[in-house]
Enzyme design. Structure first.
Site, PDB file in Angstrom:
ATOM      1  N   ASP A 127       0.926  -1.043  -0.120  1.00  0.00           N
ATOM      2  CA  ASP A 127      -0.051  -0.119   0.297  1.00  0.00           C
ATOM      3  C   ASP A 127       0.660   1.065  -0.510  1.00  0.00           C
ATOM      4  O   ASP A 127       2.069   1.099  -0.041  1.00  0.00           O
ATOM      5  CB  ASP A 127      -0.938  -0.187   1.568  1.00  0.00           C
TER       6      ASP A 127
ATOM      7  N   ASP B  54       0.360  -4.321   6.679  1.00  0.00           N
ATOM      8  CA  ASP B  54      -0.016  -3.372   8.086  1.00  0.00           C
ATOM      9  C   ASP B  54      -1.582  -3.206   8.591  1.00  0.00           C
ATOM     10  O   ASP B  54      -1.339  -3.239  10.132  1.00  0.00           O
ATOM     11  CB  ASP B  54       0.731  -2.045   9.345  1.00  0.00           C
TER      12      ASP B  54
ATOM     13  N   ASN C 276      37.950 -34.747   8.026  1.00  0.00           N
ATOM     14  CA  ASN C 276      36.444 -34.100   8.197  1.00  0.00           C
ATOM     15  C   ASN C 276      36.457 -32.911   9.433  1.00  0.00           C
ATOM     16  O   ASN C 276      35.421 -31.466   8.805  1.00  0.00           O
ATOM     17  CB  ASN C 276      35.414 -34.899   8.441  1.00  0.00           C
TER      18      ASN C 276
END
Length: 846
Positions: A334, A596, A689
């Site tokens: 908006d 909102d 690893n």
């Protein structure tokens, strides 16, 4: 728990109980609970949550580091090795597994704590009566017997019995599927009244559309109707594209791992190598191949991104939505407060002829000053525009504003007469008027004045002014209440005009969004003339516009075909916002929606990224995945950039795991088939690893190249597969060069393993600098933490064979000549990977 157990067994359904009886049963009163009593109930019955305690305990998080089937099998095999008197190796393997798990735990625990602190900044607060005084508390601290005070926009936090209401309408679509708000009033209903018709009850998960109420909490958490439903259906948040991508990536590596491990184990046993060693070797390879730290790396990365976004006033409620924010290419919003200053001001109050009017200003003030529905900028502007004496009047009743009537009516006792004063959208106010009042008090039939009124309305709108209508009528002095049916036969008084100027930096912000590949689309309920004026001011001149009535006539397919080319949608009804969002998604866009208000909830649900603001209605803030602490597009621009940085750094770990690490393990698996000994011992594989994963834990703080955030990026498993094949093969080529060198030099088995261990760890660590950027590695500087961690691991790895730990790990010092050869191989690998990267990104579209 929802009510006292001793009271629950033989009680009638609460909607069938008189209010006094229900209050007595729950040891409560219309003034609420005593604070001390409420705290005891909270301790006894638990928090008001659907999922119990939503915080993951430290022990549970720690144990989660060791829950994968491969780790459990490895622990079992290690225990078997210990049983067979190979104590030293078993202890070393267990130590490495424990260190790896503790690292993951430390990272994830820190991430979880950080995110919890951020969520507390935007948690929903509920007004309750404690010790007969209003008090705001978090919704999860509600207990049975509490009296909650609700208003428009509030989320209903628990199942409740209504005590008193003021024109209360509740949106129950989440529970009943009914699209129209349900009117709610206190009362007693039959035992067998269906849930959707229980007009004296409120249900958790619904929200107040208009009006207000005091309500008695009768059930919380899992005991609510919504809680029972979610328990039966095992409801969880829908999987985001990012989560789906991570899951598919895990499946891809797991498939490759399982096939490889089974083949390696079977062949090694066939070649008469020790069964336990072969089993440990195969499982250690599986650990090396599977991205054990992927959950921790992702959690840390997203939490780090969420913290950085919080510094820019962007709070992330759902971490996985960060990726969607980064990949967003359409933002719908908006205009009020986002593109405009958000401070609505009265431009003027005029009669039907366009003349300023003190009387109409006073009536508008009376309508606004007594409004009790929800705080809105229009009423605030009217109250601040001009104040009037209230000594000789008082409010009798109110019909709150809603998005169907688009009017707010107030019954006021004013100077010896009762007035119904109504304001709202001009056409909606005109609909309930029968005549117009002139400045001299004379009346004109609406039919004779309507054309003039509408023309003046259009003139105001062309100036960019939002224009409301004001009307009134006198009612009988005996009438002390009003209903929507009383909104008829009103007398039109005049116009209320408002302005909200565009933000000074808005055009620049919209331009920044465009540069980031994000198209802004305005969706507003304002009329086309107001929207057109503002659009021109914001640089949307010449943009195509689509109006709500036209959208209502379009098929879904037609709307999908139009939304891409339209930038401004005007006169849009709340339900049409959702239709626009869905059409954009079906047209192939990743859509963000910023809203909102109560009428934004369905659109926030439908969007890929629901964005709200901290000052929003509770239901909007609760629905959104991202909450802005400031209603400003500039804040969102920073959020989009941070979202892309977070996603880019997450992908870096994936690229690292699928390049050198994958190539090394694949090469080792192949070498074990033709070597008379295991190329690396299980403990050495696990240490490899651990060492290669350590620098990658700092990836969240790595620097990012500008082009990595310049355009939206999406998770692409096909691209990752191509990347893995390309760079995994390059890694394997140099691994086999290392094997060939070591065999040619006829080094002892321990030195073979040491040489391979050094080459494997150092190459996997340094390749990070290549795969982290599309640029040449010497032109893109890594983050300080990543640089220091990587170089530390390289130095530690090279020095290990010369330390007292070498014998325990099975390493031996290497001749200087051999170290030189290995350095050349690593340098050749880095150079080849850099050249391959240049060719790869040129040929493969991303």
């Amino acid at each position: 728990m929802s009510i006292y157990p001793d009271k629950a067994k033989n009680s009638k359904p609460f909607w069938h109980n008189p209010i006094e009886q229900q209050l007595t049963q729950l040891h409560s009163s219309p003034q609420g609970l005593a604070q001390q009593d409420a705290l005891l109930r909270l301790k006894r019955n638990g928090a008001n949550r659907l999922n119990g305690d939503n915080k993951i305990g430290a022990w549970r998080l720690l144990l989660g580091q060791f829950k994968s089937s491969i780790i459990l099998l490895l622990l079992f095999a290690t225990g078997l090795s210990f049983y067979l008197n190979d104590h030293v190796d078993a202890i070393i393997i267990l130590t490495i597994i424990l260190i790896s798990g503790l690292l993951g735990f430390w990272q994830e625990k820190g991430a979880a704590d950080a995110v919890q602190k951020l969520l507390e900044m935007v948690e929903i607060k509920i007004t309750v009566l404690r010790d007969a005084q209003p008090l705001e508390i978090p919704a999860d601290e509600l207990v049975v017997g509490d009296v909650v005070r609700l208003k428009s926009g509030d989320v209903v936090p628990a199942d409740c019995l209504l005590l008193k209401t003021a024109n209360l309408f509740v949106d129950e679509a989440a529970l009943t599927g009914e699209s129209y708000p349900a009117e709610k009033i206190p009362g007693v209903l039959a035992v067998d009244t269906p849930l959707a018709q229980r007009s004296n009850a409120l249900w958790m998960g619904t929200h107040v559309q208009s009006g207000g109420a005091d309500a008695l909490v009768v059930a919380t958490g899992k005991a609510t109707e919504f809680g029972k439903l979610s328990g039966r259906l095992k409801l969880k948040a829908p999987e985001t594209e990012f989560e789906r991508g991570v899951r598919r990536f895990g499946y891809l590596l797991m498939e490759v791992t399982l096939i490889l491990v089974m083949i390696i184990f079977a062949v090694n046993v066939y070649l008469h190598k020790p069964v336990v060693d072969s089993f440990l070797f195969a499982l250690a390879l599986a650990v090396g191949l599977t991205p054990q730290l992927l959950p921790a790396i992702i959690s840390v990365n997203l939490a780090h991104g969420a913290r950085r976004m919080a510094e820019h006033k962007v709070i992330v409620k759902q971490l996985a939505s960060i990726e969607n924010l980064g990949s967003m290419n359409v933002l719908c919003s908006d205009k009020t407060g986002t593109l405009t200053e958000g401070k609505v001001q009265v431009q003027g109050i005029y009669d039907a002829l366009g003349n300023p009017s003190e009387r109409i200003s006073r009536y508008a003030y009376l309508n606004a000053i007594y409004e009790m529905g929800f705080n809105n900028p229009i009423d605030t502007a009217i109250r601040e525009f001009k104040q009037f004496d209230l000594d000789n009047n008082h409010k009798l009743d109110e019909i709150p504003y809603d998005f169907y009537r688009k009017r707010l009516s107030m019954l006021i006792a004013d100077q010896g007469e009762n007035l119904l004063i109504c304001k709202g959208a001009l056409t909606n106010v005109l609909d309930v008027c029968s005549h117009l009042e002139q400045a001299d008090g004379g009346l004109v039939a609406k039919a004779d004045a309507q054309a003039q009124i509408l023309q003046r309305y259009q003139d105001y709108s062309r100036q960019g002014l939002r224009t409301l209508g004001l009307a009134y009528k006198r009612v009988d002095l005996a009438q002390t209440g009003i209903a929507p049916s009383d909104e008829t036969g009103l007398c039109f008084l005049g116009f209320l005009t408002f302005f909200d100027p565009p933000k000074a930096d808005c055009i620049d912000t919209i331009s920044q969004l465009r540069q980031l590949g994000v198209t802004l689309k305005i969706i507003t309920g304002d009329n086309r003339l107001v929207a057109e004026t503002l659009s021109q001011q914001l640089g949307f001149a010449g943009s195509k516009m689509l109006i709500g009535p036209d959208i209502a006539k379009m098929s879904e397919r037609a709307l999908i075909g139009r939304v891409a080319e339209v930038d401004v949608f005007v006169e849009v009804e709340p339900n049409q916002k959702e239709s626009i969002i869905i059409a954009l998604k079906k047209a192939g866009f990743v859509v963000g929606y910023m809203g909102d208000g109560i009428n934004d909830v369905s659109a926030l649900h439908a969007a890929d990224v629901g964005i709200s603001v901290d000052s929003a209605a509770d239901v909007a803030k609760d629905t959104a995945q991202i909450v802005l602490l400031e209603k400003n597009l500039q804040v969102l621009v920073a959020g989009v950039k941070e979202g892309r940085i977070t996603f880019a750094n997450t992908l870096k770990y994936v690229f690292m795991a699928t390049s050198s690490n994958f190539g090394n393990m694949f090469s080792m698996a192949g070498a074990s088939l033709f070597l008379p000994f295991l190329p690396l011992l299980p403990k050495q594989i696990l240490l490899t690893n651990l060492l290669t994963d350590f620098p990658e834990m700092t990836i969240a703080s790595d620097n990012i190249d500008a082009e990595m955030v310049s355009q939206p990026k999406r998770w692409d498993i096909h691209f990752i597969r191509k990347f893995m094949m390309t760079f995994g093969i390059i890694s394997s080529v140099f691994d086999y060069m290392t094997f060939a060198l070591l065999l040619w030099l006829e080094v002892p088995v321990e030195q073979f393993r040491t040489g391979w261990f050094l080459e494997s760890v150092v190459s996997a660590a340094l390749i990070v600098f290549v795969v982290r950027s599309r640029k040449p590695f010497f032109t893109s500087r890594p983050g300080n933490y990543l640089l220091v961690a990587t170089l530390t691991v390289v130095a530690l790895t090279i020095s290990l064979p010369y330390t007292p730990l070498a014998a325990l790990i099975g390493l031996q010092p290497l001749p200087l000549k051999l170290l030189g050869y290995l350095s050349l191989i690593v340098a050749g690998y880095i150079t080849s990977a850099e050249i391959a990267k240049h060719v790869f990104y040129r040929l493969v579209r991303v």
